[in-house]
Design a protein around this motif. Structure first.
Motif, short mmCIF file in Angstrom:
data_model
loop_
_atom_site.label_atom_id
_atom_site.label_comp_id
_atom_site.label_asym_id
_atom_site.label_seq_id
_atom_site.Cartn_x
_atom_site.Cartn_y
_atom_site.Cartn_z
N GLU A 159 3.87 10.95 -5.68
CA GLU A 159 4.23 13.07 -6.31
C GLU A 159 5.67 12.94 -6.62
N ARG A 160 5.83 12.00 -7.90
CA ARG A 160 6.96 11.34 -8.12
C ARG A 160 6.68 12.84 -10.00
N THR A 161 6.41 13.59 -9.76
CA THR A 161 6.55 14.47 -10.65
C THR A 161 6.91 15.75 -10.56
N LEU A 162 7.14 16.15 -8.83
CA LEU A 162 8.09 16.68 -8.21
C LEU A 162 9.72 16.89 -8.40
N VAL A 163 9.97 17.68 -7.87
CA VAL A 163 11.06 18.04 -8.60
C VAL A 163 12.07 18.46 -6.86
N PRO A 164 13.12 17.05 -6.68
CA PRO A 164 14.00 17.27 -6.02
C PRO A 164 15.48 18.58 -5.51
N HIS A 165 14.91 19.39 -4.86
CA HIS A 165 16.69 20.53 -4.62
C HIS A 165 17.76 20.12 -4.16
N CYS A 166 17.81 18.64 -3.58
CA CYS A 166 18.78 18.00 -3.59
C CYS A 166 18.89 16.14 -4.17
N PRO A 167 19.96 16.04 -3.26
CA PRO A 167 19.97 14.58 -3.85
C PRO A 167 19.34 13.67 -3.43
N VAL A 168 19.06 12.35 -3.67
CA VAL A 168 17.92 12.23 -2.91
C VAL A 168 18.31 10.53 -2.95
N GLU A 169 18.19 9.60 -1.98
CA GLU A 169 18.20 7.59 -1.99
C GLU A 169 17.54 7.38 -1.18
N LEU A 170 16.50 6.31 -2.13
CA LEU A 170 15.77 5.59 -1.07
C LEU A 170 15.67 4.16 -2.24
N HIS A 171 15.02 3.59 -0.36
CA HIS A 171 14.86 2.62 -0.91
C HIS A 171 13.49 1.29 -0.04
N PHE A 172 13.33 0.11 -0.67
CA PHE A 172 11.80 -0.34 -0.75
C PHE A 172 12.40 -1.73 -0.45
N GLY A 173 11.63 -2.22 -0.05
CA GLY A 173 11.43 -4.04 0.21
C GLY A 173 10.60 -4.15 -0.59
N GLU A 174 10.64 -5.54 -1.39
CA GLU A 174 10.22 -6.15 -2.30
C GLU A 174 9.16 -6.50 -2.21
N THR A 175 9.07 -7.10 -1.50
CA THR A 175 7.97 -7.53 -0.71
C THR A 175 6.70 -7.05 -0.24
N ASP A 176 6.93 -5.42 -0.27
CA ASP A 176 6.03 -4.51 0.11
C ASP A 176 4.96 -4.98 -0.49
N ALA A 177 3.59 -5.03 0.97
CA ALA A 177 2.21 -5.21 0.48
C ALA A 177 1.68 -3.94 0.30
N SER A 178 2.16 -3.22 1.32
CA SER A 178 2.00 -1.46 0.59
C SER A 178 2.50 -0.87 -0.59
N ILE A 179 3.32 -1.42 -0.41
CA ILE A 179 4.23 -0.11 -2.17
C ILE A 179 3.76 -1.43 -3.38
N PRO A 180 4.06 -1.05 -4.21
CA PRO A 180 3.69 -2.41 -5.44
C PRO A 180 4.70 -1.75 -6.18
N LEU A 181 5.98 -2.72 -6.57
CA LEU A 181 6.73 -2.67 -7.62
C LEU A 181 6.30 -1.81 -8.55
N SER A 182 5.14 -2.02 -8.91
CA SER A 182 5.49 -1.50 -10.32
C SER A 182 5.01 0.58 -9.52
N ASP A 183 5.32 0.24 -8.51
CA ASP A 183 5.87 1.50 -8.16
C ASP A 183 6.99 2.49 -8.46
N ILE A 184 7.70 1.61 -7.74
CA ILE A 184 8.73 1.20 -7.49
C ILE A 184 9.50 2.11 -9.01
N ALA A 185 8.50 0.82 -10.01
CA ALA A 185 8.96 1.02 -10.90
C ALA A 185 8.50 2.04 -11.73
N ALA A 186 7.44 3.20 -11.23
CA ALA A 186 7.53 4.28 -11.91
C ALA A 186 8.27 5.67 -11.55
#
Length: 222
Positions: A147-174
């Motif tokens: 859902e990265r095409t959505l536009v936030p109406h407020c400031p957002v900060e995100l945190h991810f683990g680099e070895t998260d098997a369910s969230i690939p690094l390609s998703d974070i790069a996107a």
């Protein structure tokens, strides 16, 4: 220690919520559950933010499918949580999030949202699809990249683990490519759920740093 209250969404649905913190707090937070419900861990998270001076509320989002859900951190818990999540339309979840924000009694400029796992994705959706928050933080939200095409109406900060098997690094790069100015932090040797001490994936170093960054973000914006 907090207490359990009842909220009513605009469609008439009633749900429970755990609330903690001073009633006269100048800042407030909605804490959004993992797929394990408003369990011991989420209540502890709410209590920790309350100790930092926030008025906090954690709505029981599974109440639309089943009340009183507190799931264990095992495969059975994961499967039931996924089933419950699938039974609830995202737009209904946002009605419950909005009801929680309004119950805190402060204007959006002083109300934030932070979510974990499923809640991390919901925090992103709430930032983009509602106008009731002044800042939003997502920890390991697996649905954000889609859902990265959505536009936030407020400031957002995100945190991810680099070895998260369910969230690939390609998703974070996107996500970073879509929002190059949005603060997106990654943590080495941290898997999914690295912020929960009740999970095998808990990483104390990453959890402490992510929480420190989260508090600084809210302190600056709310």
């Amino acid at each position: 220690m907090g207490q359990t209250i009842t909220l009513t969404a605009t469609d008439g649905h009633t749900l429970s919520a755990y609330t903690a913190g001073p009633a006269d707090a100048a800042r407030a937070l909605v804490v959004v559950q993992e797929i394990f419900g408003v369990n011991h861990h989420i209540r502890a998270v709410a209590d920790s933010f309350a100790a930092d001076g926030y008025r906090v509320i954690a709505p029981a989002l599974f109440d639309r499918a089943e009340g009183g859900v507190e799931l264990p951190y095992d495969q059975d818990g994961v499967q039931k949580g996924l089933k419950l999540r699938a039974a609830i339309p995202p737009e209904d979840t946002l009605l419950d999030i909005t009801a929680a924000a309004r119950a805190l009694g402060l204007p959006p400029a002083h109300t934030g949202i932070i979510g974990y796992c499923w809640g991390g994705t919901i925090a992103w959706q709430a930032a983009c699809r509602t106008n009731v928050f002044g800042a939003a933080i997502g920890w390991y939200g697996g649905g954000i990249a889609a859902e990265r095409t959505l536009v936030p109406h407020c400031p957002v900060e995100l945190h991810f683990g680099e070895t998260d098997a369910s969230i690939p690094l390609s998703d974070i790069a996107a996500i970073r490519a879509a929002y190059p100015d949005l603060p997106v932090y990654t943590y080495p040797d941290a898997g999914h759920g690295f912020g929960c001490p009740e999970r095998a994936s808990f990483n104390a170093t990453a959890a402490h740093l992510a929480r420190t960054r989260s508090l600084a973000f809210f302190d600056r914006l709310l």
